[in-house]
Design an enzyme around this catalytic site. Structure first.
Site, PDB file in Angstrom:
ATOM      1  CB  SER A  23       5.505  -1.116  -1.804  1.00 20.08           C
ATOM      2  OG  SER A  23       4.755  -2.207  -0.995  1.00 20.08           O
ATOM      3  CD  GLN A  44      -4.988  -8.448  -3.870  1.00 22.35           C
ATOM      4  OE1 GLN A  44      -3.489  -7.704  -3.523  1.00 22.35           O
ATOM      5  NE2 GLN A  44      -5.513  -9.735  -4.023  1.00 22.35           N
ATOM      6  CG  ASP A  69      -8.054  -8.820  -7.370  1.00 28.32           C
ATOM      7  OD1 ASP A  69      -7.771  -8.979  -8.121  1.00 28.32           O
ATOM      8  OD2 ASP A  69      -8.741  -9.383  -6.444  1.00 28.32           O
ATOM      9  CE1 TYR A 160      11.992 -14.171  -7.631  1.00 28.70           C
ATOM     10  CE2 TYR A 160      12.078 -14.140 -10.019  1.00 28.70           C
ATOM     11  CZ  TYR A 160      11.391 -13.252  -9.252  1.00 28.70           C
ATOM     12  OH  TYR A 160      10.841 -12.010  -9.724  1.00 28.70           O
ATOM     13  CE  LYS A 167       9.283 -10.322 -11.327  1.00 28.13           C
ATOM     14  NZ  LYS A 167       7.672  -9.642 -11.568  1.00 28.13           N
ATOM     15  CE  LYS A 197      13.707  -8.803   5.933  1.00 29.54           C
ATOM     16  NZ  LYS A 197      13.398  -8.779   6.733  1.00 29.54           N
ATOM     17  CB  THR A 198       9.313  -6.128  -0.832  1.00 33.42           C
ATOM     18  OG1 THR A 198       9.505  -6.507  -1.779  1.00 33.42           O
ATOM     19  CG2 THR A 198      10.515  -5.219  -1.470  1.00 33.42           C
TER      20      THR A 198
HETATM   21  P1  NAP Z   1       5.411  -5.808  -2.710  1.00 33.24           P
HETATM   22  O1  NAP Z   1       5.460  -4.499  -1.666  1.00 33.24           O
HETATM   23  O2  NAP Z   1       5.418  -6.994  -1.675  1.00 33.24           O
HETATM   24  O3  NAP Z   1       4.425  -5.078  -3.478  1.00 33.24           O
HETATM   25  C1  NAP Z   1       3.789  -5.904  -4.548  1.00 33.24           C
HETATM   26  C2  NAP Z   1       1.738  -5.565  -4.864  1.00 33.24           C
HETATM   27  O4  NAP Z   1       1.250  -7.363  -5.486  1.00 33.24           O
HETATM   28  C3  NAP Z   1       1.316  -5.219  -3.422  1.00 33.24           C
HETATM   29  O5  NAP Z   1       0.877  -4.360  -3.619  1.00 33.24           O
HETATM   30  C4  NAP Z   1       0.377  -6.705  -3.349  1.00 33.24           C
HETATM   31  O6  NAP Z   1      -0.736  -5.641  -3.287  1.00 33.24           O
HETATM   32  C5  NAP Z   1       0.102  -6.417  -5.217  1.00 33.24           C
HETATM   33  N1  NAP Z   1      -0.208  -7.699  -5.521  1.00 33.24           N
HETATM   34  C6  NAP Z   1      -0.748  -8.736  -5.785  1.00 33.24           C
HETATM   35  N2  NAP Z   1      -1.731  -9.111  -6.380  1.00 33.24           N
HETATM   36  C7  NAP Z   1      -2.503  -8.161  -6.588  1.00 33.24           C
HETATM   37  C8  NAP Z   1      -4.062  -8.488  -7.235  1.00 33.24           C
HETATM   38  N3  NAP Z   1      -4.609  -9.827  -7.131  1.00 33.24           N
HETATM   39  N4  NAP Z   1      -4.242  -7.549  -7.057  1.00 33.24           N
HETATM   40  C9  NAP Z   1      -3.834  -6.380  -7.193  1.00 33.24           C
HETATM   41  N5  NAP Z   1      -2.663  -6.239  -6.285  1.00 33.24           N
HETATM   42  C10 NAP Z   1      -1.405  -7.328  -6.254  1.00 33.24           C
HETATM   43  O7  NAP Z   1       6.657  -6.344  -3.242  1.00 33.24           O
HETATM   44  P2  NAP Z   1       7.816  -5.821  -4.079  1.00 33.24           P
HETATM   45  O8  NAP Z   1       8.701  -6.316  -3.921  1.00 33.24           O
HETATM   46  O9  NAP Z   1       7.674  -4.230  -4.459  1.00 33.24           O
HETATM   47  O10 NAP Z   1       6.888  -6.541  -5.791  1.00 33.24           O
HETATM   48  C11 NAP Z   1       6.913  -5.303  -6.989  1.00 33.24           C
HETATM   49  C12 NAP Z   1       7.404  -5.453  -8.189  1.00 33.24           C
HETATM   50  O11 NAP Z   1       8.324  -5.740  -8.207  1.00 33.24           O
HETATM   51  C13 NAP Z   1       6.653  -7.223  -8.250  1.00 33.24           C
HETATM   52  O12 NAP Z   1       6.487  -6.974  -9.568  1.00 33.24           O
HETATM   53  C14 NAP Z   1       8.340  -7.655  -8.025  1.00 33.24           C
HETATM   54  O13 NAP Z   1       8.275  -8.985  -8.501  1.00 33.24           O
HETATM   55  C15 NAP Z   1       8.923  -6.805  -8.439  1.00 33.24           C
HETATM   56  N6  NAP Z   1      10.367  -7.047  -7.813  1.00 33.24           N
HETATM   57  C16 NAP Z   1      10.608  -6.832  -6.761  1.00 33.24           C
HETATM   58  C17 NAP Z   1      12.545  -7.307  -6.442  1.00 33.24           C
HETATM   59  C18 NAP Z   1      12.565  -7.405  -5.234  1.00 33.24           C
HETATM   60  O14 NAP Z   1      13.899  -8.046  -4.535  1.00 33.24           O
HETATM   61  N7  NAP Z   1      11.905  -7.303  -4.221  1.00 33.24           N
HETATM   62  C19 NAP Z   1      13.018  -7.529  -7.342  1.00 33.24           C
HETATM   63  C20 NAP Z   1      12.931  -7.342  -8.844  1.00 33.24           C
HETATM   64  C21 NAP Z   1      11.086  -7.129  -9.541  1.00 33.24           C
HETATM   65  P3  NAP Z   1      -1.227  -6.249  -2.146  1.00 33.24           P
HETATM   66  O15 NAP Z   1      -0.339  -6.596  -1.318  1.00 33.24           O
HETATM   67  O16 NAP Z   1      -2.536  -5.588  -1.744  1.00 33.24           O
HETATM   68  O17 NAP Z   1      -1.736  -8.211  -2.054  1.00 33.24           O
END
Ligand code: NAP
Length: 276
Positions: A23, A44, A69, A160, A167, A197-198
């Site tokens: 993450s 969550q 949540d 997207y 966003k 990659k997440t």
């Molecule tokens: P990630 O590790 O999957 O994190 C996403 C998080 O959102 C998870 O911890 C997930 O929790 C949480 N979430 C979803 N629904 C929820 C809810 N109802 N209540 C509480 N938490 C909830 O992925 P990530 O890529 O690091 O994402 C983090 C942020 O970075 C996001 O806003 C994403 O759009 C942004 N971002 C990502 C990228 C990329 O390429 N990866 C690029 C730019 C921006 P659970 O796992 O518990 O569901």
């Protein structure tokens, strides 16, 4: 990772959106931890607490785990209430949460259902405003809030789809929240991270190709790491960012400034993704 300092010593705050060690929130948690911050992490539900606990155990400075949540206002309010009761005032909040139906992160954006539109906006945008509202009474003056966004807010990117719309609303919310929170001396910013990659990213159609495209075409010729996003977040959350508010900072190796594929890699870009 930078050499640890005491930059965040005595500062406390909440990180929302830590799913696992891939993450972006984990990169931010590690950077804040290395520079002395005390961190609370929200999860969550109970099943996800098991995933987050081993990560929290790696942090110093007595981390705290709190259930939250964001689809449930009572849960968000209870999370910040508990934080206030246990820690008094806090200095930072990281919002790294987004969600949309994976079946609609491909195909046509105009086919998005109302249910998915509402859910995506609720989890990925409204939750940020709600976190700001709930954090407001317990934020110290000089505090800082950061959310995570993506280039899909500004330009169309394949698959997207409705997340790009969410966003865009999130980035506008950063500006409005910065005005509201600025009245109490709290800064609000967004980080527009390059693709990483997440778990969340794996739901986006053709994400592997998006990663490769960025790597080939970013001015710095590589993809960003979660550690690098962590360091930029540290800057915005610490006194290093003291005069920055309402900003969306691109942490993407410069990809957002490009207007055309890199000629050096055009052949490979073409082979991978299109007839060039
Ligand atoms: P990630 O590790 O999957 O994190 C996403 C998080 O959102 C998870 O911890 C997930 O929790 C949480 N979430 C979803 N629904 C929820 C809810 N109802 N209540 C509480 N938490 C909830 O992925 P990530 O890529 O690091 O994402 C983090 C942020 O970075 C996001 O806003 C994403 O759009 C942004 N971002 C990502 C990228 C990329 O390429 N990866 C690029 C730019 C921006 P659970 O796992 O518990 O569901």
């Amino acid at each position: 990772m930078t050499v640890p300092t005491a930059l965040m010593a005595g500062k406390k705050g909440l990180i929302m959106g830590l799913a696992n060690d891939k993450s972006i929130a984990w990169g931010i948690a590690q950077a804040l931890n290395a520079h002395g911050a005390q961190i609370a992490i929200s999860y969550q539900n109970e099943a996800l607490e098991k995933r987050v606990k081993p990560l929290a155990d790696q942090l110093d400075h007595e981390p705290m785990l709190i259930k939250c949540d964001v689809t449930d206002t009572a849960s968000v309010e209870a999370c910040f209430k508990e934080l206030g009761e246990k820690w008094g005032k806090i200095d930072f909040v990281v919002h790294a949460i987004a969600f949309s139906d994976k079946n609609q992160l491909k195909g046509r954006t105009i086919d998005t259902t109302l249910d998915n539109f509402t859910m995506t906006m609720h989890i990925s945008c409204f939750s940020f405003l709600e976190a700001c509202r709930c954090a407001s009474p317990i934020m110290n003056e000089g505090g800082s809030i950061v959310t995570l966004t993506y280039l899909g807010a500004e330009r169309t990117l394949p698959n997207y789809n409705i997340m790009g719309v969410a966003k865009a609303a999130l980035e506008a919310s950063v500006r409005y929240a910065a005005v509201d929170m600025g009245k109490q001396g709290v800064r609000v910013n967004g980080i527009s991270a390059g693709p990483i990659k997440t778990l969340a990213a794996s739901g986006i159609g053709d994400f592997r190709k998006i990663l490769r495209w960025n790597e080939l075409n970013a001015p710095l010729g590589r993809n960003v790491t979660q550690e690098e996003v962590g360091m930029s977040a540290l800057a915005l959350l610490s006194p290093l960012g003291a005069a920055i508010s309402g900003e969306v900072l691109h942490v993407d190796n410069g990809y957002h400034i490009t207007g055309m594929v890199s000629l050096e890699h055009a052949h490979e870009s073409g082979e991978v993704l299109c007839e060039f």
